[in-house]
Design an enzyme around this catalytic site. Structure first.
Site, short mmCIF file in Angstrom:
data_model
loop_
_atom_site.label_atom_id
_atom_site.label_comp_id
_atom_site.label_asym_id
_atom_site.label_seq_id
_atom_site.Cartn_x
_atom_site.Cartn_y
_atom_site.Cartn_z
N GLY A 1 0.85 -1.18 0.00
CA GLY A 1 0.00 0.00 0.00
C GLY A 1 0.89 1.23 0.00
N CYS B 1 5.94 -0.08 7.77
CA CYS B 1 5.57 1.11 7.01
C CYS B 1 6.74 1.54 6.15
CB CYS B 1 5.17 2.23 7.97
SG CYS B 1 4.66 3.74 7.13
N LEU B 2 6.47 1.85 4.91
CA LEU B 2 7.55 2.26 4.01
C LEU B 2 8.19 3.57 4.47
CD1 LEU B 2 5.85 1.39 0.62
CD2 LEU B 2 7.50 0.03 1.92
N GLN C 1 2.64 9.98 1.87
CA GLN C 1 4.00 9.45 2.01
C GLN C 1 4.96 9.94 0.92
OE1 GLN C 1 2.28 5.26 2.52
NE2 GLN C 1 4.16 5.17 3.69
N HIS D 1 -2.62 7.40 7.22
CA HIS D 1 -1.64 8.29 6.58
C HIS D 1 -2.33 9.56 6.06
CE1 HIS D 1 2.21 6.28 6.69
NE2 HIS D 1 1.74 5.16 6.14
N HIS E 1 -4.51 1.29 7.66
CA HIS E 1 -3.15 1.84 7.78
C HIS E 1 -2.98 3.03 6.84
CE1 HIS E 1 1.37 1.42 8.22
NE2 HIS E 1 1.28 2.10 7.10
N GLU E 2 -3.46 2.87 5.58
CA GLU E 2 -3.28 3.94 4.59
C GLU E 2 -4.18 5.14 4.89
OE1 GLU E 2 -0.52 1.46 2.95
OE2 GLU E 2 -0.79 3.62 2.94
O1 K2U Z 1 3.92 2.29 4.30
C1 K2U Z 1 2.84 1.86 3.91
O2 K2U Z 1 1.79 2.46 4.10
C2 K2U Z 1 2.81 0.49 3.24
C3 K2U Z 1 2.53 -0.48 4.32
C4 K2U Z 1 1.13 -0.97 4.20
C5 K2U Z 1 0.80 -1.94 5.29
C6 K2U Z 1 1.32 -1.83 6.58
C7 K2U Z 1 0.97 -2.76 7.55
C8 K2U Z 1 0.11 -3.79 7.25
C9 K2U Z 1 -0.41 -3.88 5.97
C10 K2U Z 1 -0.05 -2.96 5.01
C11 K2U Z 1 3.56 -1.62 4.33
O3 K2U Z 1 4.81 -1.15 4.69
S1 K2U Z 1 3.84 -2.44 2.89
C12 K2U Z 1 5.11 -3.53 3.49
C13 K2U Z 1 4.44 -4.74 4.09
C14 K2U Z 1 4.25 -5.77 3.22
C15 K2U Z 1 3.56 -6.88 3.66
C16 K2U Z 1 3.04 -6.95 4.96
C17 K2U Z 1 3.23 -5.89 5.83
C18 K2U Z 1 3.95 -4.76 5.40
ZN ZN Z 2 2.69 3.30 6.17
#
Ligand code: K2U
Ligand code: ZN
Length: 172
Positions: A49, A95-96, A54, A141, A137-138
Site C-alpha cells: 500500500g 511502514c515504508l 507518504q 496516513h 493503515h493507509e
Molecule cells: O507504508 C505503507 O503504508 C505500506 C505499508 C502498508 C501496510 C502496513 C501494515 C500492514 C499492511 C499494510 C507496508 O509497509 S507495505 C510492506 C508490508 C508488506 C507486507 C506486509 C506488511 C507490510
Molecule cells: Zn505506512
C-alpha cells in the site's frame, strides 16, 4: 510503456507525514500520472500500500495491491470508512516511511468503504484480513497519522532516535 519515474518516500519523523490530506477534485491526466508513479514507487519498495501523504502529495489518494502475484492494483480516492467491525485483532505492521520497524497495532478485522476510482466513479468495497488492515493503515496516513503513534512513547522515541541516526549515517 516506460516505467513511471519513482517518487521519494518521506521518512519518519518528517513532520510532513503529519499533514492532513485534502479531497481530490481534479480527475485529469495529472492525477493519472500521479497514480502511475505511486504504483511504480509502491511496487519498487515491495509495499502492499502507499498513501499520497507518504510521497509528499497531500491529497486523499491511496494505491494498494495485496495480491501475491502483484497484479491486482486498487486505487482509492477520497475514501470513507462507512463501517468498521467491532471485532479487532492486533497484527504486526510495518511502514515504508518507517523502514526496518515492525510492531503490533490493533485494527478492525473488517471494514466497508466508499471511494472513487481514477475515473471518478464511486464504488463500495467490503474488506477483511490483510486488505482491511492495509486500508486502515493507509487511511491513517491521509489523516497525518503514522502507525508508530499507536506505540508507547518510550518505543516511539527509540524509533525516532534510531531513524534519525540512520539518516545522519547515510549522509556522512
Ligand atoms: O507504508 C505503507 O503504508 C505500506 C505499508 C502498508 C501496510 C502496513 C501494515 C500492514 C499492511 C499494510 C507496508 O509497509 S507495505 C510492506 C508490508 C508488506 C507486507 C506486509 C506488511 C507490510
Ligand atoms: Zn505506512
Amino acid at each position: 510503456m516506460s516505467t513511471p519515474e519513482l517518487l521519494p518516500i518521506l521518512r519518519y519523523p518528517d513532520p510532513r507525514l503529519n499533514t492532513v490530506a485534502q479531497p481530490v477534485v481534479a480527475f485529469d491526466d495529472r492525477l493519472r500520472e500521479l497514480v502511475d508513479r505511486m504504483f511504480a514507487t509502491m511496487y519498487d519498495a515491495h509495499g502492499i500500500g502507499l498513501a499520497a501523504t507518504q510521497v509528499d502529495v497531500h491529497q486523499r489518494l491511496i494505491v494498494i495491491d495485496v495480491s501475491e502475484t502483484r497484479d491486482q492494483p486498487l486505487v482509492l480516492i477520497n475514501p470513507v470508512i462507512d463501517w468498521a467491525s467491532p471485532e479487532t485483532r492486533k497484527g504486526e505492521e510495518g511502514c515504508l516511511s518507517v523502514p526496518g520497524i515492525y510492531d503490533g497495532v490493533e485494527r478492525s478485522l473488517a471494514v466497508k468503504i466508499t471511494a472513487l476510482d481514477e475515473q471518478g466513479q464511486s464504488r463500495t468495497i467490503e474488506a477483511e484480513d490483510m486488505l482491511a488492515v492495509c486500508i486502515q493503515h493507509e487511511m491513517d496516513h491521509l489523516m497525518g497519522k503514522v502507525f508508530v503513534e499507536y506505540l508507547s512513547p518510550l518505543k516511539r522515541n527509540r524509533i525516532k532516535t534510531k531513524l534519525l541516526k540512520a539518516e545522519r549515517d547515510a549522509r556522512d
